[in-house]
Design an enzyme around this catalytic site. Structure first.
Site, mmCIF file in Angstrom:
data_model
loop_
_atom_site.group_PDB
_atom_site.id
_atom_site.type_symbol
_atom_site.label_atom_id
_atom_site.label_comp_id
_atom_site.label_asym_id
_atom_site.label_seq_id
_atom_site.Cartn_x
_atom_site.Cartn_y
_atom_site.Cartn_z
ATOM 1 N N ASP A 124 9.539 -5.939 7.982
ATOM 2 C CA ASP A 124 8.535 -5.000 8.491
ATOM 3 C C ASP A 124 8.748 -4.654 9.960
ATOM 4 O O ASP A 124 8.058 -5.153 10.848
ATOM 5 C CB ASP A 124 7.109 -5.520 8.241
ATOM 6 C CG ASP A 124 6.753 -5.473 6.763
ATOM 7 O OD1 ASP A 124 7.346 -4.652 6.049
ATOM 8 O OD2 ASP A 124 5.899 -6.247 6.317
ATOM 9 N N ASP A 178 -2.321 7.290 2.297
ATOM 10 C CA ASP A 178 -1.585 8.243 1.458
ATOM 11 C C ASP A 178 -0.355 7.628 0.799
ATOM 12 O O ASP A 178 0.284 8.250 -0.046
ATOM 13 C CB ASP A 178 -1.190 9.477 2.264
ATOM 14 C CG ASP A 178 -0.288 9.171 3.453
ATOM 15 O OD1 ASP A 178 0.203 8.032 3.561
ATOM 16 O OD2 ASP A 178 -0.083 10.075 4.290
ATOM 17 N N GLY A 179 0.003 6.409 1.183
ATOM 18 C CA GLY A 179 1.146 5.748 0.564
ATOM 19 C C GLY A 179 2.488 6.286 0.999
ATOM 20 O O GLY A 179 3.521 5.911 0.444
ATOM 21 N N ARG A 208 5.677 -13.461 0.766
ATOM 22 C CA ARG A 208 5.202 -13.688 2.123
ATOM 23 C C ARG A 208 4.267 -14.897 2.152
ATOM 24 O O ARG A 208 3.781 -15.344 1.105
ATOM 25 C CB ARG A 208 4.450 -12.445 2.623
ATOM 26 C CG ARG A 208 5.238 -11.141 2.419
ATOM 27 C CD ARG A 208 4.307 -9.943 2.306
ATOM 28 N NE ARG A 208 5.003 -8.728 1.877
ATOM 29 C CZ ARG A 208 5.438 -7.786 2.714
ATOM 30 N NH1 ARG A 208 5.228 -7.902 4.008
ATOM 31 N NH2 ARG A 208 6.066 -6.717 2.271
ATOM 32 N N GLY A 266 0.789 -1.221 0.000
ATOM 33 C CA GLY A 266 0.000 0.000 0.000
ATOM 34 C C GLY A 266 0.818 1.265 0.000
ATOM 35 O O GLY A 266 0.296 2.343 -0.271
ATOM 36 N N ASP A 299 1.146 -11.736 6.653
ATOM 37 C CA ASP A 299 1.674 -10.870 5.595
ATOM 38 C C ASP A 299 3.021 -10.275 5.979
ATOM 39 O O ASP A 299 3.667 -9.619 5.153
ATOM 40 C CB ASP A 299 0.675 -9.755 5.251
ATOM 41 C CG ASP A 299 0.277 -8.936 6.462
ATOM 42 O OD1 ASP A 299 -0.408 -9.490 7.348
ATOM 43 O OD2 ASP A 299 0.631 -7.745 6.541
#
Length: 470
Positions: free
Chosen positions: A250, A117-118, A175, A89, A240
């Site tokens: 992450d 908003d990325g 993933r 995203g 994920d």
């Protein structure tokens, strides 16, 4: 352009339903914060020393030659709840170089942004840069940080904050959730293409889904044990965020413990402690069970496959326990780990929990024979444990101190140091960011210059919660 990246784009050659072609969104005024030149050399870059060009490329404002940018599709279980579509995203995969993915994180909206908003604000970008490079220095499989760029734009969370983009490197970004989304959509052709790609890239010796599941499970077992040996809590072990490659990925609300407690939680969104320190082995097994479910459509004989997959998943707790025992035995200087060591390890951890001792400094004090000045000396259980430990070590010819010095770091990315670094960076001072990275680059080496990074937080410095940053 003088920066030359020898791109390959193998993932972009997979069926297009696995991703969306997406260029990064240029930013207003990119400025290079940091560039990992040593990593760039490993990736085969013919690099420029022009910081302006580096800032343009690694902010997403200029697309380098040969890139074929995509946003990857995946789904996942988030805190145990199924989300049928997630995806990148706020990230764009530029392509691969020398077998590694190069991804811009915070590079603008994609079809998977879900009204976001990325973008990324500077805090999480610098935290991931520090955390991932520190983990690499500790020897833990991890994604890497190639660059951090300030965008010159604000992003809005609870308040306006300075924006930034991280360039992340990974052996791949595949993933568990990448397999899950295809299985959920009953896309057998896509699932088979992904399976064959993942095998060729990560497990070329594998010939069938059962072997693949077993190989991934072994890497995940080793990974979670490695985390725990350093007091690391991932914070969001969703499917994920679980890689097929066995790399840590992450770094959101992650944290390294100061005071040890198996129930420790830092993530502000983990309200029920699902991903607490001591729960991480069970969650890793749970994640592999979800991968097994996603792989099942690839097998013609489902009954036989279920039996095979069940055996693999049921065997994983033993894999984790063995890996955990090996890691913690090394932390105690034990050259040949045995199942009987588990009682010795558990007794020590019980004492450390009871005395609220600092995890990293406790094991380092054992390494350097300075435990007398720690809380351990005040424990009624301590003398008996110490005698049993020393008796154990006397029976082996190997030098325990040499083993321990390689297993017990002097410095870790302590939460209060990371938060203080971010605060200074937001105010325009990147000095603490560079100093912290330097201190953590050789975590097992004693240095008076970096003594302050070994200290636990003062009460007013203690960080009790960490945040995703999205």
């Amino acid at each position: 352009m003088t920066l030359q990246i020898p791109f390959e784009n193998t993932y972009a050659a997979l069926p297009e339903r696995l991703f969306s072609r997406q260029k990064p969104t240029p930013v207003r005024s990119p400025k290079l914060i940091a560039y990992n030149a040593a990593l760039g050399a490993e990736l085969g870059f013919k690099e420029t020393q022009d910081e302006t060009e580096l800032a343009q490329v690694f902010s997403g404002s200029v697309l380098p030659d040969g890139a074929d940018p995509i946003a990857q599709l995946y789904a996942g279980h988030q805190f145990g709840n199924w989300n049928p579509q997630l995806g990148d995203g706020r990230a764009v995969l530029l392509g691969e170089s020398n077998g590694y993915d190069i991804q811009l994180k915070g590079s603008g909206p994609t079809p998977f942004s879900r009204r976001g908003d990325g973008r990324a604000w500077m805090g999480p970008v610098l935290r991931e840069y520090v955390m991932s490079e520190a983990m690499h220095a500790l020897g833990v499989p991890t994604t890497r940080a190639l660059a951090a760029v300030a965008t010159g734009e604000e992003v809005f969370r609870e308040r306006p904050l300075p924006g930034a983009v991280l360039t992340r490197v990974a052996s791949s970004h595949i993933r568990v959730g990448t397999f899950q989304v295809l299985a959920a959509r009953q896309d057998l052709d896509g699932l088979r293409a992904l399976f064959e790609f993942a095998c060729a890239r990560h497990y070329p010796h594998v010939s069938d889904p059962a072997e693949f599941l077993q190989s991934v499970s072994k890497r995940q077992a080793e990974l979670v044990a490695h985390w725990m040996s350093f007091g690391f809590i991932h914070g969001v072990m969703n499917t994920d965020n679980c890689t097929i490659s066995g790399e840590t990925i992450d770094y959101g609300p992650c944290a390294f413990m100061d005071e040890f407690h198996p129930g420790k939680v830092f993530s502000s969104i983990d309200r029920n402690g699902r991903y607490a320190y001591g729960n991480q082995p069970d969650i890793s097994v749970w994640n592999m069970a979800q991968l097994a479910t996603a792989l099942l459509p690839l097998e013609d004989n489902s009954d036989s496959a279920v039996a095979q997959f069940t055996d693999v998943v049921h065997n994983m707790p033993d894999l984790i326990r063995t890996a955990w025992r090996n890691r913690f035995s090394a932390k105690l200087g034990i050259a040949t780990p045995a199942q009987t060591d588990e009682q010795l390890i558990s007794r020590l951890l019980s004492i450390v929990t009871d005395k609220r001792s600092d995890f990293t400094n406790t094991f380092r004090s054992l390494t350097e024979d300075t435990w007398q000045i720690t809380e351990l000396a005040n424990s009624t259980e301590w003398p008996a444990w110490l005698e049993d430990w020393q008796t154990h070590l006397e029976a082996q010819p190997e030098d325990p101190k040499e083993i321990m010095s390689k297993a017990n770091p002097i410095r870790i990315p302590r939460n209060h140091n990371v938060e203080a670094m971010i605060k200074e960076a937001v105010d325009g001072d990147y000095g603490p960011f560079f100093a912290l990275n330097t201190a953590l680059s050789k975590p097992f080496e004693r240095s008076s210059e970096f003594q302050r990074y070994t200290l636990p937080p003062q009460p007013e410095e203690t960080v009790t919660q960490t945040f995703c940053g999205t």
